[in-house]
Design a protein around this motif. Structure first.
Motif, PDB file in Angstrom:
ATOM      1  N   ILE A 144       0.882  -1.162   0.000  1.00  7.95           N
ATOM      2  CA  ILE A 144       0.000   0.000   0.000  1.00  7.95           C
ATOM      3  C   ILE A 144       0.920   1.211   0.000  1.00  7.95           C
ATOM      4  CG2 ILE A 144      -0.207   0.030   2.510  1.00  7.95           C
ATOM      5  CD1 ILE A 144      -3.058   1.158   2.196  1.00  7.95           C
ATOM      6  N   ASP A 145       0.530   2.227  -0.696  1.00  6.46           N
ATOM      7  CA  ASP A 145       1.306   3.461  -0.695  1.00  6.46           C
ATOM      8  C   ASP A 145       1.309   4.026   0.729  1.00  6.46           C
ATOM      9  OD1 ASP A 145       1.977   6.267  -0.934  1.00  6.46           O
ATOM     10  OD2 ASP A 145       1.542   6.112  -3.076  1.00  6.46           O
ATOM     11  N   PHE A 146       2.483   4.357   1.249  1.00  6.74           N
ATOM     12  CA  PHE A 146       2.558   4.935   2.595  1.00  6.74           C
ATOM     13  C   PHE A 146       1.665   6.170   2.705  1.00  6.74           C
ATOM     14  CE2 PHE A 146       6.718   2.648   3.024  1.00  6.74           C
ATOM     15  CZ  PHE A 146       6.418   1.948   4.187  1.00  6.74           C
ATOM     16  N   GLY A 147       1.558   6.927   1.618  1.00  3.15           N
ATOM     17  CA  GLY A 147       0.701   8.112   1.611  1.00  3.15           C
ATOM     18  C   GLY A 147      -0.770   7.758   1.772  1.00  3.15           C
ATOM     19  N   ASP A 148      -1.196   6.650   1.179  1.00  2.00           N
ATOM     20  CA  ASP A 148      -2.590   6.209   1.323  1.00  2.00           C
ATOM     21  C   ASP A 148      -2.865   5.751   2.753  1.00  2.00           C
ATOM     22  OD1 ASP A 148      -2.945   6.762  -1.375  1.00  2.00           O
ATOM     23  OD2 ASP A 148      -2.690   4.672  -1.999  1.00  2.00           O
ATOM     24  N   LEU A 149      -1.921   5.037   3.346  1.00  2.00           N
ATOM     25  CA  LEU A 149      -2.070   4.606   4.734  1.00  2.00           C
ATOM     26  C   LEU A 149      -2.086   5.828   5.660  1.00  2.00           C
ATOM     27  CD1 LEU A 149      -2.325   2.331   6.777  1.00  2.00           C
ATOM     28  CD2 LEU A 149       0.182   2.115   6.749  1.00  2.00           C
ATOM     29  N   LYS A 150      -1.213   6.786   5.377  1.00  2.00           N
ATOM     30  CA  LYS A 150      -1.158   8.009   6.178  1.00  2.00           C
ATOM     31  C   LYS A 150      -2.497   8.747   6.138  1.00  2.00           C
ATOM     32  CE  LYS A 150       1.273  12.431   6.515  1.00  2.00           C
ATOM     33  NZ  LYS A 150       2.353  13.268   5.950  1.00  2.00           N
ATOM     34  N   LYS A 151      -3.107   8.829   4.973  1.00  2.51           N
ATOM     35  CA  LYS A 151      -4.385   9.530   4.825  1.00  2.51           C
ATOM     36  C   LYS A 151      -5.456   8.887   5.702  1.00  2.51           C
ATOM     37  CE  LYS A 151      -7.597  11.011   1.137  1.00  2.51           C
ATOM     38  NZ  LYS A 151      -8.786  10.973   1.924  1.00  2.51           N
ATOM     39  N   ILE A 152      -5.526   7.566   5.680  1.00  5.64           N
ATOM     40  CA  ILE A 152      -6.518   6.842   6.476  1.00  5.64           C
ATOM     41  C   ILE A 152      -6.313   7.118   7.964  1.00  5.64           C
ATOM     42  CG2 ILE A 152      -7.240   4.527   7.228  1.00  5.64           C
ATOM     43  CD1 ILE A 152      -6.572   3.606   4.299  1.00  5.64           C
ATOM     44  N   VAL A 153      -5.095   6.946   8.440  1.00  2.42           N
ATOM     45  CA  VAL A 153      -4.826   7.067   9.874  1.00  2.42           C
ATOM     46  C   VAL A 153      -4.958   8.518  10.333  1.00  2.42           C
ATOM     47  CG1 VAL A 153      -3.142   6.668  11.713  1.00  2.42           C
ATOM     48  CG2 VAL A 153      -3.412   4.986   9.867  1.00  2.42           C
ATOM     49  N   LYS A 192     -11.840  -0.602   8.856  1.00  4.02           N
ATOM     50  CA  LYS A 192     -12.958  -0.227   7.986  1.00  4.02           C
ATOM     51  C   LYS A 192     -12.510   0.490   6.721  1.00  4.02           C
ATOM     52  CE  LYS A 192     -15.787   1.350  11.494  1.00  4.02           C
ATOM     53  NZ  LYS A 192     -16.860   2.146  12.038  1.00  4.02           N
ATOM     54  N   ARG A 193     -11.393   1.163   6.785  1.00  5.75           N
ATOM     55  CA  ARG A 193     -10.937   2.009   5.677  1.00  5.75           C
ATOM     56  C   ARG A 193      -9.902   1.358   4.765  1.00  5.75           C
ATOM     57  NH1 ARG A 193     -10.902   7.662   6.532  1.00  5.75           N
ATOM     58  NH2 ARG A 193     -10.036   7.686   4.432  1.00  5.75           N
ATOM     59  N   LEU A 194      -9.339   0.228   5.165  1.00  2.00           N
ATOM     60  CA  LEU A 194      -8.285  -0.394   4.353  1.00  2.00           C
ATOM     61  C   LEU A 194      -8.862  -1.058   3.110  1.00  2.00           C
ATOM     62  CD1 LEU A 194      -6.094  -2.070   7.123  1.00  2.00           C
ATOM     63  CD2 LEU A 194      -5.491  -0.082   5.725  1.00  2.00           C
ATOM     64  N   PRO A 195      -8.108  -1.041   2.002  1.00  2.00           N
ATOM     65  CA  PRO A 195      -8.548  -1.780   0.808  1.00  2.00           C
ATOM     66  C   PRO A 195      -8.715  -3.267   1.137  1.00  2.00           C
ATOM     67  CG  PRO A 195      -6.634  -0.392   0.321  1.00  2.00           C
ATOM     68  CD  PRO A 195      -6.839  -0.361   1.807  1.00  2.00           C
ATOM     69  N   LYS A 196      -9.557  -3.953   0.378  1.00  2.00           N
ATOM     70  CA  LYS A 196      -9.876  -5.359   0.655  1.00  2.00           C
ATOM     71  C   LYS A 196      -8.651  -6.266   0.699  1.00  2.00           C
ATOM     72  CE  LYS A 196     -14.531  -5.227  -1.216  1.00  2.00           C
ATOM     73  NZ  LYS A 196     -15.421  -5.676  -2.274  1.00  2.00           N
TER      74      LYS A 196
END
Length: 150
Positions: A56-65, A121-125
């Protein structure tokens, strides 16, 4: 292909009080929390994909958290809404303070459970939450592992 775990670290400042506690933490106080979020998945193998080689892109994980945890809890004071602290919370809110009312005693243990639910709840499948580590002080932390909660 191999499953890979990746971890992103976050920090935020939060105040809380533990209603009914028999020690100093019954008083309103704060912590400089550090949250380690570890997810697990298989790196993207499609060489034409813009995120080729990433779980997962670290930026995408950062956005979620950031949206679910950091932006909500940073510089807030957390109280269990099912205690008499509700009166203190209302007074602080009336004075313009950022107050969070939660359904649990705001210990590191209970906060990390809450955080796991929100992040999952927010993570990709194709990405699973592997673990969380919520560090309250330099020597104290709570950990949540998916394998312990299946």
């Amino acid at each position: 292909m191999s499953q890979i775990r990746i971890t992103k670290q976050f920090s935020f400042e939060t105040g809380h009080a533990l209603y009914g506690y028999d020690g100093k933490c019954k008083n309103v106080h704060g912590h400089s929390y550090r949250l380690d979020v570890t997810v697990i998945g298989i790196p993207i193998s499609d060489s034409t994909h813009v995120k080729f080689g990433m779980v997962i892109d670290f930026g995408d994980l950062k956005k979620i958290v950031k949206e679910e945890i950091v932006d909500v809890f940073d510089h807030a004071t957390v109280f269990n809404k099912n205690t008499p602290h509700i009166e203190l919370a209302k007074e602080l809110e009336n004075r313009g303070h950022n107050v969070l009312l939660v359904d649990y005693q705001p210990t590191s243990e209970m906060m990390v459970i809450d955080f796991a639910v929100k992040i999952k709840k927010r993570l990709p499948k194709n990405i699973k939450l592997h673990s969380l580590k919520l560090q309250e002080t330099a020597t104290s932390f709570a950990e949540w592992f998916a394998s312990d909660n299946e």
